[in-house]
Motif scaffolding. Structure first.
Motif, PDB file in Angstrom:
ATOM      1  N   PHE A   6     -18.329 -20.549   4.233  1.00  0.00           N
ATOM      2  CA  PHE A   6     -19.441 -20.980   5.070  1.00  0.00           C
ATOM      3  C   PHE A   6     -19.708 -19.975   6.179  1.00  0.00           C
ATOM      4  O   PHE A   6     -18.833 -19.209   6.566  1.00  0.00           O
ATOM      5  CB  PHE A   6     -19.158 -22.353   5.701  1.00  0.00           C
ATOM      6  CG  PHE A   6     -17.917 -22.376   6.568  1.00  0.00           C
ATOM      7  CD1 PHE A   6     -17.970 -21.994   7.906  1.00  0.00           C
ATOM      8  CD2 PHE A   6     -16.701 -22.774   6.040  1.00  0.00           C
ATOM      9  CE1 PHE A   6     -16.830 -22.011   8.690  1.00  0.00           C
ATOM     10  CE2 PHE A   6     -15.562 -22.790   6.823  1.00  0.00           C
ATOM     11  CZ  PHE A   6     -15.624 -22.408   8.157  1.00  0.00           C
ATOM     12  N   VAL A   7     -20.931 -19.991   6.643  1.00  0.00           N
ATOM     13  CA  VAL A   7     -21.334 -19.295   7.856  1.00  0.00           C
ATOM     14  C   VAL A   7     -22.005 -20.351   8.714  1.00  0.00           C
ATOM     15  O   VAL A   7     -22.929 -21.035   8.265  1.00  0.00           O
ATOM     16  CB  VAL A   7     -22.306 -18.138   7.572  1.00  0.00           C
ATOM     17  CG1 VAL A   7     -22.823 -17.533   8.865  1.00  0.00           C
ATOM     18  CG2 VAL A   7     -21.638 -17.076   6.725  1.00  0.00           C
ATOM     19  N   VAL A   8     -21.498 -20.536   9.928  1.00  0.00           N
ATOM     20  CA  VAL A   8     -21.994 -21.565  10.832  1.00  0.00           C
ATOM     21  C   VAL A   8     -22.540 -20.897  12.087  1.00  0.00           C
ATOM     22  O   VAL A   8     -21.994 -19.904  12.554  1.00  0.00           O
ATOM     23  CB  VAL A   8     -20.861 -22.559  11.209  1.00  0.00           C
ATOM     24  CG1 VAL A   8     -21.335 -23.579  12.210  1.00  0.00           C
ATOM     25  CG2 VAL A   8     -20.322 -23.243   9.972  1.00  0.00           C
ATOM     26  N   GLY A   9     -23.596 -21.454  12.632  1.00  0.00           N
ATOM     27  CA  GLY A   9     -24.176 -20.966  13.881  1.00  0.00           C
ATOM     28  C   GLY A   9     -25.162 -21.990  14.397  1.00  0.00           C
ATOM     29  O   GLY A   9     -25.365 -23.048  13.785  1.00  0.00           O
ATOM     30  N   SER A  10     -25.760 -21.719  15.511  1.00  0.00           N
ATOM     31  CA  SER A  10     -26.748 -22.639  16.102  1.00  0.00           C
ATOM     32  C   SER A  10     -26.188 -24.052  16.245  1.00  0.00           C
ATOM     33  O   SER A  10     -26.840 -25.035  15.890  1.00  0.00           O
ATOM     34  CB  SER A  10     -28.032 -22.680  15.271  1.00  0.00           C
ATOM     35  OG  SER A  10     -28.564 -21.403  15.119  1.00  0.00           O
ATOM     36  N   LEU A  11     -24.983 -24.153  16.721  1.00  0.00           N
ATOM     37  CA  LEU A  11     -24.359 -25.468  16.857  1.00  0.00           C
ATOM     38  C   LEU A  11     -25.004 -26.259  17.993  1.00  0.00           C
ATOM     39  O   LEU A  11     -25.259 -25.712  19.066  1.00  0.00           O
ATOM     40  CB  LEU A  11     -22.861 -25.317  17.118  1.00  0.00           C
ATOM     41  CG  LEU A  11     -22.085 -24.666  15.979  1.00  0.00           C
ATOM     42  CD1 LEU A  11     -20.636 -24.441  16.379  1.00  0.00           C
ATOM     43  CD2 LEU A  11     -22.151 -25.513  14.725  1.00  0.00           C
ATOM     44  N   PRO A  12     -25.271 -27.531  17.763  1.00  0.00           N
ATOM     45  CA  PRO A  12     -25.910 -28.370  18.790  1.00  0.00           C
ATOM     46  C   PRO A  12     -24.878 -28.948  19.763  1.00  0.00           C
ATOM     47  O   PRO A  12     -24.570 -30.135  19.742  1.00  0.00           O
ATOM     48  CB  PRO A  12     -26.581 -29.469  17.962  1.00  0.00           C
ATOM     49  CG  PRO A  12     -25.677 -29.617  16.775  1.00  0.00           C
ATOM     50  CD  PRO A  12     -25.153 -28.231  16.488  1.00  0.00           C
ATOM     51  N   TYR A  13     -24.334 -28.096  20.602  1.00  0.00           N
ATOM     52  CA  TYR A  13     -23.321 -28.540  21.558  1.00  0.00           C
ATOM     53  C   TYR A  13     -23.912 -29.576  22.515  1.00  0.00           C
ATOM     54  O   TYR A  13     -25.076 -29.496  22.897  1.00  0.00           O
ATOM     55  CB  TYR A  13     -22.801 -27.356  22.382  1.00  0.00           C
ATOM     56  CG  TYR A  13     -22.005 -26.348  21.593  1.00  0.00           C
ATOM     57  CD1 TYR A  13     -20.733 -26.645  21.134  1.00  0.00           C
ATOM     58  CD2 TYR A  13     -22.520 -25.088  21.332  1.00  0.00           C
ATOM     59  CE1 TYR A  13     -19.984 -25.717  20.431  1.00  0.00           C
ATOM     60  CE2 TYR A  13     -21.775 -24.149  20.630  1.00  0.00           C
ATOM     61  CZ  TYR A  13     -20.518 -24.465  20.175  1.00  0.00           C
ATOM     62  OH  TYR A  13     -19.780 -23.550  19.486  1.00  0.00           O
ATOM     63  N   VAL A  14     -23.103 -30.521  22.933  1.00  0.00           N
ATOM     64  CA  VAL A  14     -23.494 -31.509  23.928  1.00  0.00           C
ATOM     65  C   VAL A  14     -23.474 -30.817  25.286  1.00  0.00           C
ATOM     66  O   VAL A  14     -22.526 -30.096  25.615  1.00  0.00           O
ATOM     67  CB  VAL A  14     -22.516 -32.712  23.901  1.00  0.00           C
ATOM     68  CG1 VAL A  14     -22.829 -33.702  25.007  1.00  0.00           C
ATOM     69  CG2 VAL A  14     -22.548 -33.386  22.540  1.00  0.00           C
ATOM     70  N   LYS A  15     -24.514 -31.019  26.075  1.00  0.00           N
ATOM     71  CA  LYS A  15     -24.645 -30.323  27.359  1.00  0.00           C
ATOM     72  C   LYS A  15     -23.458 -30.550  28.285  1.00  0.00           C
ATOM     73  O   LYS A  15     -23.003 -29.624  28.955  1.00  0.00           O
ATOM     74  CB  LYS A  15     -25.941 -30.725  28.059  1.00  0.00           C
ATOM     75  CG  LYS A  15     -27.162 -30.166  27.390  1.00  0.00           C
ATOM     76  CD  LYS A  15     -28.442 -30.559  28.107  1.00  0.00           C
ATOM     77  CE  LYS A  15     -29.652 -30.051  27.336  1.00  0.00           C
ATOM     78  NZ  LYS A  15     -30.900 -30.393  27.973  1.00  0.00           N
ATOM     79  N   LEU A  67     -26.753 -26.307  10.565  1.00  0.00           N
ATOM     80  CA  LEU A  67     -25.628 -25.626  11.202  1.00  0.00           C
ATOM     81  C   LEU A  67     -25.285 -24.297  10.547  1.00  0.00           C
ATOM     82  O   LEU A  67     -24.694 -23.439  11.183  1.00  0.00           O
ATOM     83  CB  LEU A  67     -24.384 -26.506  11.170  1.00  0.00           C
ATOM     84  CG  LEU A  67     -24.511 -27.889  11.793  1.00  0.00           C
ATOM     85  CD1 LEU A  67     -23.194 -28.625  11.696  1.00  0.00           C
ATOM     86  CD2 LEU A  67     -24.986 -27.801  13.220  1.00  0.00           C
ATOM     87  N   GLY A  68     -25.609 -24.149   9.288  1.00  0.00           N
ATOM     88  CA  GLY A  68     -25.234 -22.916   8.616  1.00  0.00           C
ATOM     89  C   GLY A  68     -25.545 -22.959   7.145  1.00  0.00           C
ATOM     90  O   GLY A  68     -26.410 -23.712   6.701  1.00  0.00           O
TER      91      GLY A  68
END
Length: 114
Positions: A6-15, A67-68
């Protein structure tokens, strides 16, 4: 188990998590690697149905985050701020540590190594 990578990025982290990581001067990627997410909510789609799925979700006022991508076996990486973090050697598991602080220290060490 699936014999894929997998390649993961653009994770929707909680502020609030991002704020805490910044305040404690910790890498935000710990929020992804820390074994506390709702990973059972992850699923994959083929590219052929992705656009229709997103349209249907919007019609029902549902929000999903891409996410990826699934990749060939052996590729495991996280992209953050134009930086690739190779996760192919990442093998830390919280249950292997008696003290959670030792586990978290090792996660930080992994993320901050050159």
């Amino acid at each position: 188990m699936s014999r894929t990578g997998f390649v993961v990025g653009s994770l929707p982290y909680v502020k609030s998590g991002l704020l805490l990581a910044k305040t404690l001067n910790l890498p935000k990627e710990m929020l992804f690697l820390g074994e506390c997410g709702e990973y059972e909510l992850l699923f994959t789609l083929t590219r052929e149905v992705e656009e229709e799925f997103i349209w249907e979700a919007q019609q029902q006022k549902l929000t999903f985050h891409k996410l990826g991508e699934v990749k060939e076996q052996g590729i495991k990486s996280l992209w953050e701020r134009e930086r690739e973090i190779d996760l192919s050697t990442y093998a830390l598991r919280a249950r292997d540590y008696a003290d959670p602080k030792d586990y978290l220290r090792n996660v930080v060490d992994f993320l901050t190594k050159p």
